[in-house]
Design an enzyme around this catalytic site. Structure first.
Site, PDB file in Angstrom:
ATOM      1  N   TYR A   1     -14.317  -3.946   9.920  1.00  0.00           N
ATOM      2  CA  TYR A   1     -12.994  -3.319   9.966  1.00  0.00           C
ATOM      3  C   TYR A   1     -12.302  -3.622  11.294  1.00  0.00           C
ATOM      4  CZ  TYR A   1      -9.325   0.223  10.005  1.00  0.00           C
ATOM      5  OH  TYR A   1      -8.111   0.853  10.081  1.00  0.00           O
TER       6      TYR A   1
ATOM      7  N   GLY B   1       1.636   4.498   3.808  1.00  0.00           N
ATOM      8  CA  GLY B   1       2.605   3.672   3.094  1.00  0.00           C
ATOM      9  C   GLY B   1       3.531   4.499   2.228  1.00  0.00           C
TER      10      GLY B   1
ATOM     11  N   SER C   1      -4.655  -0.974  14.353  1.00  0.00           N
ATOM     12  CA  SER C   1      -5.413   0.261  14.548  1.00  0.00           C
ATOM     13  C   SER C   1      -5.888   0.345  15.989  1.00  0.00           C
ATOM     14  CB  SER C   1      -6.629   0.281  13.608  1.00  0.00           C
ATOM     15  OG  SER C   1      -7.548   1.300  13.961  1.00  0.00           O
TER      16      SER C   1
ATOM     17  N   GLY D   1      -1.014   7.571   1.196  1.00  0.00           N
ATOM     18  CA  GLY D   1      -1.201   7.567   2.632  1.00  0.00           C
ATOM     19  C   GLY D   1       0.057   7.261   3.426  1.00  0.00           C
TER      20      GLY D   1
ATOM     21  N   GLY E   1       0.802  -1.226   0.000  1.00  0.00           N
ATOM     22  CA  GLY E   1       0.000   0.000   0.000  1.00  0.00           C
ATOM     23  C   GLY E   1       0.825   1.260   0.000  1.00  0.00           C
ATOM     24  N   ALA E   2       2.002   1.207  -0.637  1.00  0.00           N
ATOM     25  CA  ALA E   2       2.917   2.354  -0.601  1.00  0.00           C
ATOM     26  C   ALA E   2       2.620   3.394  -1.661  1.00  0.00           C
ATOM     27  CB  ALA E   2       4.362   1.870  -0.754  1.00  0.00           C
ATOM     28  N   ASN E   3       1.508   3.254  -2.363  1.00  0.00           N
ATOM     29  CA  ASN E   3       1.170   4.227  -3.406  1.00  0.00           C
ATOM     30  C   ASN E   3       0.506   5.481  -2.832  1.00  0.00           C
ATOM     31  OD1 ASN E   3      -0.986   2.014  -3.167  1.00  0.00           O
ATOM     32  ND2 ASN E   3      -2.156   3.723  -4.035  1.00  0.00           N
TER      33      ASN E   3
END
Length: 292
Positions: free
Chosen positions: A163, A27, A137, A25, A21-23
């Site tokens: 979630y 990440g 979280s 936020g 998820g480094a694309n």
């Protein structure tokens, strides 16, 4: 206590990090910081176009590879292409989306946030040299693991409950992984982290009125650059202990600089963690090997 920031990351030259998820936020923030510290960063993204834009900012020590954590075939294909990784950062996730299923038929939160990372870690573990960092979280405290119905097939679907279950599963996985690594005599660490209440685009992708409400809540959040510090601390501080949970040190864990924090009693339930592990292996078809 000194305020630990990204400037305190020790030299990471010669080390490889995989960040899911480094694309965008947290990440993306983490990937940039790791790249600035000299690491080779593999941006593991579903959206490779956005990932390429982040990699371009980092420079020649970054690369983008596609992985869709909601598709176990994609996870297997990605893992097969990785030769070596010092640190795996399980950062990606979905939050409070409408009820839908992954490519393999799992509830989207449980399937993406937990099972996708469970499978990825298991497939890569024999190539990890240092540690696995899994992002949970604060909302894990509201989660309950329902192994009779993890995919909300027989109970009313509530996106907040789905979630929270997935984030509790993330944390329980991190703790159980450390217990199993320790039992096997492995020096690899499993560390968990949470960002507190950080302003990212994750909350605005809920496709609901809740996303708008959370968006207003951004007035009270901390910046993503601060929210990413706990996972960066967990990923880079040399003497961080395996089995630690890193989060903001401010009131209620919402804001502040990173430190070791506590977690809910449910997250420490070893019998449920063992059952969750067994069910996760069964659901993903990924069986962990810890060696002798």
């Amino acid at each position: 206590m000194p305020k630990w920031t990204a400037r305190d990351i020790v030299d990471q030259q010669g080390r490889t990090f995989v960040v899911t998820g480094a694309n965008s936020g947290l990440g993306a923030v983490a990937a940039r910081a790791l790249g600035s510290a000299g690491a080779h960063v593999v941006l593991a993204c579903r959206d490779v176009e956005k990932g390429a834009a982040v990699a371009a900012e980092i420079g020649g020590n970054a690369e983008v590879r596609r992985v869709d954590l909601a598709d176990l075939d994609s996870v297997r294909e990605f893992a097969a292409g990785i030769d070596r990784v010092d640190v795996l950062v399980n950062n990606a996730g979905v939050m409070a989306v409408p009820k839908r299923s992954t490519a393999d038929g799992f509830e989207m939160h449980f399937g993406t946030n937990h099972l996708g990372h469970f499978a990825l870690t298991g497939l890569l573990l024999d190539r990890v040299t240092d540690r696995v960092v899994t992002v949970s979280s604060l909302l894990h405290r509201f989660g309950r693991i329902n192994l009779d119905d993890p995919n909300f097939e027989h109970r009313r679907y509530r996106r907040s409950s789905a979630y929270a279950q997935s984030k509790l599963a993330n944390l329980m996985f991190a703790y159980e992984l450390q217990r199993r690594l320790s039992a096997a005599g492995s020096e690899i660490k499993s560390v968990a982290a949470h960002p507190g209440y950080a302003s990212t685009n994750l909350q605005t992708h809920t496709e609901s009125f809740w996303g708008l409400v959370i968006g207003v809540g951004h007035l009270f959040t901390q910046r993503a650059k601060i929210g990413a510090l706990p996972e960066l601390y967990a990923a880079t501080v040399p003497d961080v202990a395996g089995g630690s949970y890193i989060g903001p040190r401010g009131p209620f864990g919402l804001r502040g600089y990173p430190r070791v924090v506590g977690s809910s009693g449910r997250s420490r339930d070893r019998s449920v963690a063992r059952a969750l592990w067994a069910e996760s292996e069964s659901m993903t078809g990924v069986t962990y090997g810890f060696g002798s």
